[in-house]
Structure formats: structure tokens, C-alpha cells
Design a protein around this motif. Structure first.
Motif, PDB file in Angstrom:
ATOM      1  N   GLU A   1     -29.102 -66.796  31.521  1.00  0.00           N
ATOM      2  CA  GLU A   1     -28.841 -67.515  32.767  1.00  0.00           C
ATOM      3  C   GLU A   1     -29.523 -66.842  33.953  1.00  0.00           C
ATOM      4  OE1 GLU A   1     -24.625 -67.682  32.902  1.00  0.00           O
ATOM      5  OE2 GLU A   1     -24.459 -69.209  31.325  1.00  0.00           O
ATOM      6  N   ARG A   2     -29.480 -65.506  33.995  1.00  0.00           N
ATOM      7  CA  ARG A   2     -30.128 -64.792  35.093  1.00  0.00           C
ATOM      8  C   ARG A   2     -31.643 -64.953  35.031  1.00  0.00           C
ATOM      9  NH1 ARG A   2     -27.218 -58.912  35.235  1.00  0.00           N
ATOM     10  NH2 ARG A   2     -28.781 -58.576  36.881  1.00  0.00           N
ATOM     11  N   PHE A   3     -32.195 -64.950  33.820  1.00  0.00           N
ATOM     12  CA  PHE A   3     -33.635 -65.162  33.672  1.00  0.00           C
ATOM     13  C   PHE A   3     -33.992 -66.591  34.068  1.00  0.00           C
ATOM     14  CE2 PHE A   3     -37.502 -66.235  31.371  1.00  0.00           C
ATOM     15  CZ  PHE A   3     -38.295 -65.119  31.577  1.00  0.00           C
ATOM     16  N   ALA A   4     -33.176 -67.558  33.661  1.00  0.00           N
ATOM     17  CA  ALA A   4     -33.432 -68.959  34.005  1.00  0.00           C
ATOM     18  C   ALA A   4     -33.359 -69.191  35.507  1.00  0.00           C
ATOM     19  CB  ALA A   4     -32.424 -69.857  33.293  1.00  0.00           C
ATOM     20  N   ASP A   5     -32.533 -68.417  36.198  1.00  0.00           N
ATOM     21  CA  ASP A   5     -32.386 -68.553  37.653  1.00  0.00           C
ATOM     22  C   ASP A   5     -33.519 -67.879  38.418  1.00  0.00           C
ATOM     23  OD1 ASP A   5     -30.070 -69.997  37.322  1.00  0.00           O
ATOM     24  OD2 ASP A   5     -28.740 -68.272  37.577  1.00  0.00           O
ATOM     25  N   GLY A   6     -34.442 -67.230  37.713  1.00  0.00           N
ATOM     26  CA  GLY A   6     -35.602 -66.635  38.359  1.00  0.00           C
ATOM     27  C   GLY A   6     -35.482 -65.172  38.706  1.00  0.00           C
ATOM     28  N   GLU A   7     -34.400 -64.512  38.294  1.00  0.00           N
ATOM     29  CA  GLU A   7     -34.238 -63.095  38.584  1.00  0.00           C
ATOM     30  C   GLU A   7     -35.289 -62.289  37.816  1.00  0.00           C
ATOM     31  OE1 GLU A   7     -30.728 -59.641  38.452  1.00  0.00           O
ATOM     32  OE2 GLU A   7     -30.238 -61.768  38.119  1.00  0.00           O
ATOM     33  N   THR A   8     -35.799 -61.230  38.414  1.00  0.00           N
ATOM     34  CA  THR A   8     -36.828 -60.426  37.750  1.00  0.00           C
ATOM     35  C   THR A   8     -36.244 -59.698  36.545  1.00  0.00           C
ATOM     36  OG1 THR A   8     -36.411 -58.431  39.061  1.00  0.00           O
ATOM     37  CG2 THR A   8     -37.969 -60.041  39.961  1.00  0.00           C
ATOM     38  N   VAL A   9     -37.079 -59.472  35.545  1.00  0.00           N
ATOM     39  CA  VAL A   9     -36.616 -58.791  34.343  1.00  0.00           C
ATOM     40  C   VAL A   9     -36.220 -57.352  34.669  1.00  0.00           C
ATOM     41  CG1 VAL A   9     -37.894 -60.216  32.721  1.00  0.00           C
ATOM     42  CG2 VAL A   9     -39.014 -58.241  33.740  1.00  0.00           C
ATOM     43  N   TRP A  10     -36.909 -56.752  35.631  1.00  0.00           N
ATOM     44  CA  TRP A  10     -36.554 -55.392  36.033  1.00  0.00           C
ATOM     45  C   TRP A  10     -35.142 -55.350  36.610  1.00  0.00           C
ATOM     46  CZ3 TRP A  10     -35.250 -53.122  40.718  1.00  0.00           C
ATOM     47  CH2 TRP A  10     -35.220 -51.730  40.730  1.00  0.00           C
ATOM     48  N   SER A  11     -34.807 -56.339  37.427  1.00  0.00           N
ATOM     49  CA  SER A  11     -33.473 -56.398  38.033  1.00  0.00           C
ATOM     50  C   SER A  11     -32.402 -56.631  36.974  1.00  0.00           C
ATOM     51  CB  SER A  11     -33.429 -57.509  39.087  1.00  0.00           C
ATOM     52  OG  SER A  11     -32.131 -57.640  39.624  1.00  0.00           O
TER      53      SER A  11
ATOM     54  N   GLY B   1     -28.830 -51.278  20.396  1.00  0.00           N
ATOM     55  CA  GLY B   1     -28.165 -50.061  20.811  1.00  0.00           C
ATOM     56  C   GLY B   1     -28.992 -49.175  21.709  1.00  0.00           C
ATOM     57  N   LYS B   2     -30.050 -49.712  22.332  1.00  0.00           N
ATOM     58  CA  LYS B   2     -30.909 -48.937  23.225  1.00  0.00           C
ATOM     59  C   LYS B   2     -30.596 -49.279  24.681  1.00  0.00           C
ATOM     60  CE  LYS B   2     -33.214 -47.329  19.670  1.00  0.00           C
ATOM     61  NZ  LYS B   2     -33.117 -45.909  19.269  1.00  0.00           N
ATOM     62  N   THR B   3     -31.119 -48.449  25.578  1.00  0.00           N
ATOM     63  CA  THR B   3     -30.990 -48.729  27.007  1.00  0.00           C
ATOM     64  C   THR B   3     -31.914 -49.876  27.385  1.00  0.00           C
ATOM     65  OG1 THR B   3     -30.503 -46.399  27.440  1.00  0.00           O
ATOM     66  CG2 THR B   3     -31.180 -47.736  29.308  1.00  0.00           C
ATOM     67  N   TYR B   4     -31.432 -50.799  28.181  1.00  0.00           N
ATOM     68  CA  TYR B   4     -32.231 -51.962  28.560  1.00  0.00           C
ATOM     69  C   TYR B   4     -33.446 -51.567  29.385  1.00  0.00           C
ATOM     70  CZ  TYR B   4     -29.628 -56.044  26.950  1.00  0.00           C
ATOM     71  OH  TYR B   4     -29.082 -57.024  26.174  1.00  0.00           O
ATOM     72  N   ALA B   5     -34.572 -52.176  29.079  1.00  0.00           N
ATOM     73  CA  ALA B   5     -35.802 -52.066  29.862  1.00  0.00           C
ATOM     74  C   ALA B   5     -36.385 -53.470  29.966  1.00  0.00           C
ATOM     75  CB  ALA B   5     -36.800 -51.109  29.205  1.00  0.00           C
ATOM     76  N   SER B   6     -37.394 -53.620  30.797  1.00  0.00           N
ATOM     77  CA  SER B   6     -37.944 -54.959  31.036  1.00  0.00           C
ATOM     78  C   SER B   6     -38.454 -55.618  29.767  1.00  0.00           C
ATOM     79  CB  SER B   6     -39.071 -54.865  32.066  1.00  0.00           C
ATOM     80  OG  SER B   6     -38.597 -54.324  33.276  1.00  0.00           O
ATOM     81  N   ASN B   7     -39.099 -54.827  28.896  1.00  0.00           N
ATOM     82  CA  ASN B   7     -39.653 -55.428  27.684  1.00  0.00           C
ATOM     83  C   ASN B   7     -38.556 -55.949  26.758  1.00  0.00           C
ATOM     84  OD1 ASN B   7     -38.978 -52.678  27.255  1.00  0.00           O
ATOM     85  ND2 ASN B   7     -40.106 -52.699  25.336  1.00  0.00           N
ATOM     86  N   ASN B   8     -37.340 -55.344  26.814  1.00  0.00           N
ATOM     87  CA  ASN B   8     -36.226 -55.865  26.020  1.00  0.00           C
ATOM     88  C   ASN B   8     -35.875 -57.284  26.459  1.00  0.00           C
ATOM     89  OD1 ASN B   8     -34.967 -52.638  26.545  1.00  0.00           O
ATOM     90  ND2 ASN B   8     -35.782 -53.321  24.595  1.00  0.00           N
ATOM     91  N   ILE B   9     -35.888 -57.522  27.775  1.00  0.00           N
ATOM     92  CA  ILE B   9     -35.550 -58.842  28.304  1.00  0.00           C
ATOM     93  C   ILE B   9     -36.564 -59.877  27.823  1.00  0.00           C
ATOM     94  CG2 ILE B   9     -35.041 -60.172  30.371  1.00  0.00           C
ATOM     95  CD1 ILE B   9     -33.153 -57.815  29.970  1.00  0.00           C
ATOM     96  N   TYR B  10     -37.847 -59.544  27.927  1.00  0.00           N
ATOM     97  CA  TYR B  10     -38.884 -60.473  27.480  1.00  0.00           C
ATOM     98  C   TYR B  10     -38.727 -60.816  26.000  1.00  0.00           C
ATOM     99  CZ  TYR B  10     -41.676 -60.107  31.760  1.00  0.00           C
ATOM    100  OH  TYR B  10     -42.120 -60.181  33.041  1.00  0.00           O
ATOM    101  N   ARG B  11     -38.470 -59.805  25.177  1.00  0.00           N
ATOM    102  CA  ARG B  11     -38.359 -60.050  23.741  1.00  0.00           C
ATOM    103  C   ARG B  11     -37.179 -60.962  23.417  1.00  0.00           C
ATOM    104  NH1 ARG B  11     -37.933 -55.228  22.265  1.00  0.00           N
ATOM    105  NH2 ARG B  11     -35.689 -55.162  21.954  1.00  0.00           N
ATOM    106  N   LEU B  12     -36.056 -60.745  24.093  1.00  0.00           N
ATOM    107  CA  LEU B  12     -34.855 -61.528  23.813  1.00  0.00           C
ATOM    108  C   LEU B  12     -34.996 -62.974  24.267  1.00  0.00           C
ATOM    109  CD1 LEU B  12     -32.160 -58.859  24.726  1.00  0.00           C
ATOM    110  CD2 LEU B  12     -32.600 -59.794  22.462  1.00  0.00           C
ATOM    111  N   VAL B  13     -35.542 -63.206  25.471  1.00  0.00           N
ATOM    112  CA  VAL B  13     -35.647 -64.586  25.953  1.00  0.00           C
ATOM    113  C   VAL B  13     -36.724 -65.360  25.195  1.00  0.00           C
ATOM    114  CG1 VAL B  13     -34.760 -64.057  28.245  1.00  0.00           C
ATOM    115  CG2 VAL B  13     -37.228 -63.917  27.817  1.00  0.00           C
ATOM    116  N   ALA B  14     -37.643 -64.638  24.550  1.00  0.00           N
ATOM    117  CA  ALA B  14     -38.671 -65.320  23.764  1.00  0.00           C
ATOM    118  C   ALA B  14     -38.148 -65.780  22.408  1.00  0.00           C
ATOM    119  CB  ALA B  14     -39.880 -64.407  23.566  1.00  0.00           C
ATOM    120  N   SER B  15     -37.017 -65.220  21.976  1.00  0.00           N
ATOM    121  CA  SER B  15     -36.440 -65.595  20.686  1.00  0.00           C
ATOM    122  C   SER B  15     -35.716 -66.928  20.789  1.00  0.00           C
ATOM    123  CB  SER B  15     -35.463 -64.507  20.217  1.00  0.00           C
ATOM    124  OG  SER B  15     -34.730 -64.937  19.094  1.00  0.00           O
ATOM    125  N   LYS B  16     -35.770 -67.710  19.728  1.00  0.00           N
ATOM    126  CA  LYS B  16     -35.111 -69.020  19.702  1.00  0.00           C
ATOM    127  C   LYS B  16     -33.735 -68.948  19.048  1.00  0.00           C
ATOM    128  CE  LYS B  16     -38.870 -71.014  21.276  1.00  0.00           C
ATOM    129  NZ  LYS B  16     -39.745 -69.842  21.317  1.00  0.00           N
TER     130      LYS B  16
END
Length: 504
Positions: free
Chosen positions: A209-219, A234-249
């Protein structure tokens, strides 16, 4: 260099997964290699070559693996003639066809390095290969058998996987026990169902939802870090984690079925409604639109960057470790009193080398690093998943039998295969990363973000006072420097002055 006049013996290890480097078999093979060296008058080299998670069936070990670097060292004369390469068996060199295997072995032997196999206590020399027909036939048969076994195993696994896919598409079986972390499997693969884990699903919904609303992946990543929320792995979140997750169907309920090799993999089928949907259709639509817009305006170099600019002055920050003499701790890049930058031990603050001395060979070797990062054992991954299912079935049978001995043995098998599978999946995730072809023109913080994607550790080795190398046209000299780069998929690359592999 060492004053020991005995010929050199070097061990080469190859396993299907980097996780097996901690297995007792590894220590046993090194112990046996050392014993052979002592018994036969060789000086055992503390430098071992290892290909962990790199396929010998597809020849990756001799092209991008440590074996390939060993061959180059042999051809360049870095390994003295009369040395011996110690391996477990001939099939550890190659499982390609027998002609490729013979060429590989012949290349080593013709450069004056013997090959010793521990499984049958055989020693192969170039003279044997030329003059003893019995030895030549034994070599041909060994490589032919290894290749045939790999072919049969590959066909069997492929056929089983195809049958599995047809049943999944027909809705009579689940694909695999490898499922998203916000779900749990109830029952077995033949009659099982998925159950949503509410607290984990809530985190995923918030992320989408936050990604869909336009919030930056860093934020988004920072918000999760501040709240102590970890990724599904089980890792600490980083920007690339967000990209990988939202790209999954998977959050949309869709299972994607892939086909092809590690270098040419594509999604060939999608099964809608396979997983329980946890993200609404409206959020899904807005996420996909944003991903399309982002992809449209990104250059190949910017696609690799998944974090905003940070004050990082060293491209290897977070991955580089100092030599033992400097402290053996993680290293950091610091500004010297003369205004230049250098890497120092983070705890002892002991100087390691100027920044360019360490970073230049890394940048020059980027193409090799990039190629090695794509070495993902796709067939081995399918094979490991099949093996895990079989091990879990065996555990269920053992539990029904009530035998404590069988249960313990079956549990050990499940744990062992699970660890192998984890290592292979890490390699698969690594190969899917988009990496720039060149690091030229990028700022240090940008390169650092790319490096952190694929590099697990960079270890620095410096030459002694007797080992000098010219550093500039002004005639000044300094210690030779070698970098050992360990990737997250288990591959290892040596950059810089490789001669230090064989020096004290």
C-alpha cells in the motif's frame, strides 16, 4: 616465498552448495589431502581452491569457478612444475563429456602438475597419459561414467518436474513446500492447503500500500527498520528488498512457473488463485503501474541502484575485511592527514592500503565478478527440492514406524537437504539481480550499493617487505595487494596480485 624445497600439493574441493563447506566431509577431505602430502614428500599448500555451488556438469567450475583460476595460474607459471593437485575423484574436475574432461586433465598434466585422486589413491602424470594406454582408458571411462550419471539424473529430475507442473496446473497437487513467508502449509503437497499468517500478511499489505501510494522505497525500508521489522528472510530491510517483494506476484495469489537456464530464464506460465490473495486488486493495479513507470525511465545503470545517495567514500564499505596483521576486523575508508583516502581496520585503526590500491583491481575485475554472480545451479535447485520432498516423506514414514533411530536419521537428512536448498536459493536470488556491465562513471555510493548486492566479503592480503611492486611512474614501490572476493552465491574470485596465493 617459502624456503621449503619440497614440491607443492594443492587441494581442490567441489560441492553442490556453499553450505557444505562447513560439513565434516570437507574437513575430512582436507585432512586426507594433507596426509597424502606428508606421506609422499610434498609441502601441503594452505591455499585451497574450492568451487561451492558451481556446476561441473555444465563446466562452470572450469570457466568461472576456482578451478578456472587454478588452470590460469598453472598456465601462467604461478604454480611450480612438479606440484600436485589433490581432488576427491576425477569427476570433481568435470562431468561434461569425456573429451572435455580429458582436455581439462591433459591441460593440467601437460603444464607439469600431477593430479591425485583420493577415492582410489591414483596419481596421474603427463607421462602416464602419453605412454600408458591402460591409464588413458581408465580416464576415458571415469569421465564417461560421470557424464552419463549426470545426464540420467538431469533427465529424471526434469521429467519429474514436468509431471509435477502438469498436476499443479490441473489443481491436483501443490507445486512445492517453498512458499511465501506469510503463508503456512497445512497438510501435504497432494492434499494440502495454505493458511495466511495474519501478522506477516499485515506487514506485506502495508508494504504494498505504501509503495502504491508513491512512497519511496528508501522511506519504506527505513520505517520498517526503525520499528524493528525484518524481511521475510529475516534480514534488515533495505531498498532492494522492497523492489524484490513488490515485483513478486505471490501477494496477488499468482504462482509464476519459470523455464530455462540461469542465463536465459523466463516465466512460461502463471497460475492465478494458487496462493491466497493478501493484496487488493486496486493496490495491485497501482503497484504495477508504478513499476511500469519506473522501468520506463530508468537507464541500465540506474536500475541497479536501489538506495538514495549516502556519504560512502569507499566502494567496498560494509564488505571489506582487514588482514590479520592489521586486526582482522571489518575495514572502513578514512581520510588521511594528507587529504588522501585509505582503508583502515575499524577497531585497531591500523592502515591497510590507499583506497585506489584496493579499489582499482576490484573495478578492473568487475566483469569477472558479474559473470560469477550469474552462476546459479538451476537443475541442482530442482533436484534439491525433489530431494527435500523425498526426505520429508521418509521422515513421515519413520515417525509412523515409531523407531527413534530411523526418526533421528530422517530428521538429519531433512536438515542437510534443507541447508543445501537454502544455499541454492540464495544463489538463484543473486543471479536474478540486475547488475551494470561497467562501474565506470558511477559515484562511490552508487558502486557500493551494487557491490552489497552480490559480495559477501572481500579479504585483503598484502605482500611482505620482500615482495615489492611498482605503483607509479615516479619509481615508488609498495607492497603487492591481492583481493579474495567471496560472492553471496558461494563463488570466490581472486583479483590483483595472484602470486600472493603461493607466498608467505
Amino acid at each position: 616465498m617459502s624456503s621449503d624445497t619440497r614440491p607443492l600439493a594443492i587441494s581442490h574441493l567441489r560441492f553442490s552448495s556453499a553450505e557444505q563447506v562447513r560439513d565434516a566431509k570437507t574437513a575430512d577431505q582436507i585432512r586426507r589431502a594433507r596426509e597424502w602430502s606428508d606421506e609422499n614428500g610434498y609441502a601441503f599448500s594452505e591455499t585451497s581452491f574450492s568451487d561451492l555451488g558451481v556446476s561441473a556438469y555444465k563446466g562452470d567450475n572450469s570457466s568461472i569457478g576456482d578451478l578456472g583460476r587454478f588452470l590460469k595460474a598453472v598456465e601462467d607459471g604461478l604454480i611450480p612444475k612438479g606440484s600436485a593437485l589433490i581432488i576427491e575423484a576425477l569427476d570433481r574436475l568435470s562431468r561434461e563429456n569425456q573429451w572435455r574432461g580429458q582436455m581439462l586433465l591433459g591441460n593440467i598434466l601437460s603444464n607439469g602438475v600431477d593430479v591425485v585422486t583420493l577415492n582410489d589413491d591414483q596419481r596421474y602424470t603427463f607421462e602416464d597419459l602419453q605412454q600408458d594406454m591402460g591409464v588413458a582408458i581408465r580416464i576415458i571411462l571415469a569421465f564417461n561414467l560421470a557424464h552419463a550419471e549426470s545426464q540420467q539424473k538431469s533427465r529424471r529430475v526434469t521429467a519429474g518436474w514436468q509431471r509435477n507442473t502438469e498436476r499443479v496446473k490441473a489443481g491436483t497437487r501443490l507445486r512445492s513446500k517453498a512458499i511465501p513467508s506469510w503463508l503456512r502449509l497445512i497438510g501435504d503437497l497432494d492434499e494440502g492447503t495454505f493458511e495466511v499468517i495474519p501478522e506477516k500478511a499485515d506487514v506485506m499489505r502495508e508494504l504494498f500500500e505504501r509503495f502504491a501510494d508513491g512512497e519511496t522505497v528508501w522511506s519504506i525500508a527505513k520505517g520498517f527498520r526503525d520499528r524493528g521489522i525484518l524481511t521475510p528472510r529475516g534480514k534488515t530491510y533495505a531498498s532492494n528488498n522492497i523492489y524484490r517483494l513488490v515485483a513478486s506476484k505471490a501477494s496477488f495469489g499468482t504462482l509464476e512457473i519459470g523455464k530455462g537456464t540461469k542465463n536465459d530464464r523466463e516465466v512460461v506460465d502463471r497460475i492465478e488463485g494458487y496462493f491466497p490473495r493478501i493484496v487488493s486488486e486496486d493496490v495491485q493495479r497501482r503497484v504495477l503501474l508504478r513499476l511500469q513507470d519506473m522501468d520506463r525511465f530508468k537507464t541500465p545503470a540506474s536500475k541497479a541502484i536501489t538506495s538514495p545517495k549516502r556519504p560512502t567514500n569507499g566502494i567496498l564499505t560494509g564488505t571489506i575485511w582487514s588482514p590479520e596483521k592489521a586486526g582482522g576486523n571489518r575495514a572502513v575508508c578514512r581520510k588521511s592527514t594528507d587529504g588522501s583516502w585509505a582503508y583502515v581496520d575499524s577497531i585497531t585503526r591500523r592502515w591497510i592500503a590507499k583506497r585506489e590500491i584496493i579499489e582499482d583491481p576490484f573495478i578492473e575485475g568487475w566483469a569477472e565478478i558479474r559473470q560469477a554472480s550469474e552462476a546459479t545451479p538451476t537443475r541442482e535447485l530442482n533436484d534439491a527440492e525433489t530431494a527435500l520432498e523425498a526426505a520429508q516423506d521418509a521422515l513421515e514414514y519413520a515417525q509412523q514406524s515409531g523407531s527413534d533411530r530411523l526418526i533421528l536419521a530422517a530428521q538429519a537428512d531433512v536438515e542437510e537437504v534443507s541447508e543445501v536448498l537454502k544455499g541454492l536459493r540464495r544463489g538463484m536470488a543473486l543471479a536474478m539481480q540486475e547488475l551494470p556491465e561497467s562501474l565506470e562513471g558511477m559515484e562511490s555510493w552508487e558502486i557500493n550499493q551494487v557491490v552489497r548486492k552480490v559480495v559477501h566479503r572481500v579479504t585483503v592480503t598484502r605482500g611482505t617487505g620482500r615482495k615489492q611492486k611498482t605503483e607509479g611512474e615516479d619509481g615508488r614501490t609498495g607492497k603487492a595487494t591481492m583481493l579474495t572476493v567471496e560472492l553471496k552465491n558461494g563463488a570466490r574470485i581472486v583479483l590483483g596480485d595472484a602470486e600472493l596465493l603461493f607466498s608467505e
